[in-house]
Design a protein around this motif. Sequence first.
Motif, PDB file in Angstrom:
ATOM      1  N   ASN A   1       0.809  -1.219   0.000  1.00 33.72           N
ATOM      2  CA  ASN A   1       0.000   0.000   0.000  1.00 33.72           C
ATOM      3  C   ASN A   1       0.842   1.269   0.000  1.00 33.72           C
ATOM      4  O   ASN A   1       0.397   2.306  -0.469  1.00 33.72           O
ATOM      5  CB  ASN A   1      -0.959   0.002   1.197  1.00 33.72           C
ATOM      6  CG  ASN A   1      -2.007  -1.083   1.068  1.00 33.72           C
ATOM      7  OD1 ASN A   1      -2.363  -1.467  -0.038  1.00 33.72           O
ATOM      8  ND2 ASN A   1      -2.484  -1.587   2.196  1.00 33.72           N
ATOM      9  N   ASN A   2       2.051   1.195   0.576  1.00 33.19           N
ATOM     10  CA  ASN A   2       2.941   2.356   0.586  1.00 33.19           C
ATOM     11  C   ASN A   2       4.383   1.855   0.629  1.00 33.19           C
ATOM     12  O   ASN A   2       4.636   0.669   0.839  1.00 33.19           O
ATOM     13  CB  ASN A   2       2.625   3.320   1.738  1.00 33.19           C
ATOM     14  CG  ASN A   2       2.698   2.629   3.087  1.00 33.19           C
ATOM     15  OD1 ASN A   2       3.684   1.960   3.399  1.00 33.19           O
ATOM     16  ND2 ASN A   2       1.633   2.784   3.882  1.00 33.19           N
ATOM     17  N   LEU A   3       5.316   2.762   0.451  1.00 37.02           N
ATOM     18  CA  LEU A   3       6.721   2.373   0.346  1.00 37.02           C
ATOM     19  C   LEU A   3       7.242   1.730   1.635  1.00 37.02           C
ATOM     20  O   LEU A   3       8.004   0.767   1.589  1.00 37.02           O
ATOM     21  CB  LEU A   3       7.573   3.592  -0.017  1.00 37.02           C
ATOM     22  CG  LEU A   3       9.031   3.312  -0.321  1.00 37.02           C
ATOM     23  CD1 LEU A   3       9.177   2.313  -1.464  1.00 37.02           C
ATOM     24  CD2 LEU A   3       9.768   4.594  -0.675  1.00 37.02           C
ATOM     25  N   SER A   4       6.811   2.246   2.806  1.00 34.27           N
ATOM     26  CA  SER A   4       7.348   1.710   4.054  1.00 34.27           C
ATOM     27  C   SER A   4       6.847   0.297   4.361  1.00 34.27           C
ATOM     28  O   SER A   4       7.535  -0.478   5.021  1.00 34.27           O
ATOM     29  CB  SER A   4       7.032   2.655   5.220  1.00 34.27           C
ATOM     30  OG  SER A   4       5.632   2.745   5.395  1.00 34.27           O
ATOM     31  N   SER A   5       5.670  -0.075   3.869  1.00 38.50           N
ATOM     32  CA  SER A   5       5.159  -1.420   4.150  1.00 38.50           C
ATOM     33  C   SER A   5       5.285  -2.360   2.944  1.00 38.50           C
ATOM     34  O   SER A   5       4.919  -3.532   3.052  1.00 38.50           O
ATOM     35  CB  SER A   5       3.685  -1.347   4.581  1.00 38.50           C
ATOM     36  OG  SER A   5       2.877  -0.906   3.507  1.00 38.50           O
ATOM     37  N   ALA A   6       5.790  -1.873   1.837  1.00 38.16           N
ATOM     38  CA  ALA A   6       5.903  -2.702   0.634  1.00 38.16           C
ATOM     39  C   ALA A   6       6.909  -3.828   0.833  1.00 38.16           C
ATOM     40  O   ALA A   6       7.889  -3.681   1.549  1.00 38.16           O
ATOM     41  CB  ALA A   6       6.319  -1.835  -0.548  1.00 38.16           C
ATOM     42  N   VAL A   7       6.640  -4.944   0.205  1.00 43.65           N
ATOM     43  CA  VAL A   7       7.500  -6.119   0.286  1.00 43.65           C
ATOM     44  C   VAL A   7       8.169  -6.315  -1.069  1.00 43.65           C
ATOM     45  O   VAL A   7       7.501  -6.313  -2.112  1.00 43.65           O
ATOM     46  CB  VAL A   7       6.674  -7.374   0.657  1.00 43.65           C
ATOM     47  CG1 VAL A   7       7.536  -8.620   0.633  1.00 43.65           C
ATOM     48  CG2 VAL A   7       6.005  -7.190   2.001  1.00 43.65           C
ATOM     49  N   GLU A   8       9.483  -6.477  -1.034  1.00 43.44           N
ATOM     50  CA  GLU A   8      10.205  -6.725  -2.276  1.00 43.44           C
ATOM     51  C   GLU A   8       9.914  -8.141  -2.749  1.00 43.44           C
ATOM     52  O   GLU A   8      10.088  -9.100  -1.996  1.00 43.44           O
ATOM     53  CB  GLU A   8      11.713  -6.534  -2.068  1.00 43.44           C
ATOM     54  CG  GLU A   8      12.522  -6.725  -3.328  1.00 43.44           C
ATOM     55  CD  GLU A   8      14.000  -6.451  -3.129  1.00 43.44           C
ATOM     56  OE1 GLU A   8      14.438  -5.362  -3.484  1.00 43.44           O
ATOM     57  OE2 GLU A   8      14.680  -7.357  -2.586  1.00 43.44           O
ATOM     58  N   ILE A   9       9.470  -8.255  -4.007  1.00 38.43           N
ATOM     59  CA  ILE A   9       9.188  -9.588  -4.545  1.00 38.43           C
ATOM     60  C   ILE A   9      10.207 -10.007  -5.613  1.00 38.43           C
ATOM     61  O   ILE A   9      10.303 -11.183  -5.933  1.00 38.43           O
ATOM     62  CB  ILE A   9       7.758  -9.680  -5.116  1.00 38.43           C
ATOM     63  CG1 ILE A   9       7.545  -8.678  -6.245  1.00 38.43           C
ATOM     64  CG2 ILE A   9       6.732  -9.504  -4.011  1.00 38.43           C
ATOM     65  CD1 ILE A   9       6.249  -8.890  -7.008  1.00 38.43           C
TER      66      ILE A   9
END
Length: 140
Positions: A16-24
């Motif tokens: 949802n945002n950069l701080s909670s994003a997960v690298e896939i």
Amino acid sequence: MIGSYGTVVVSLRIGNNLSSAVEIQRLLISLQTLEGQWTVTEAYNGSYYVYDFAPLTVDRIIDGQPGYTASWENMPVSVSFGDGSNWLYQLSFEQEEGIYYTYQIQRLSGSQMSGQWRYTWPGTSSDWETFEAQRPLTFP
């Protein structure tokens, strides 16, 4: 990315945002440059000619702008960027006799390049021929 060199890291993330994003996924892309001394082998009318006595020398422009300066057999060589699809770079120069040479680099790796070349003179031009070039790999 014209004129860039080195390694580019591309990180694909979802969230949802950069701080909670997960690298896939993470991609490392190695960008190759023309810098160095190249030993050119070219085809002409079914024969092959190796220019190991006179390497093509390509230097990076130092003033911070993307681009290269080059010379071959003490002749200045013009280097231009290609469209990235049909050819990557174009090298061109003129011999004293008024013959213009054009080399289009279509593939480039750390130690090899290949493509097509031809020469033109007033009123006519040669067919496109192939060329390859090698440079020694150097490690820091």
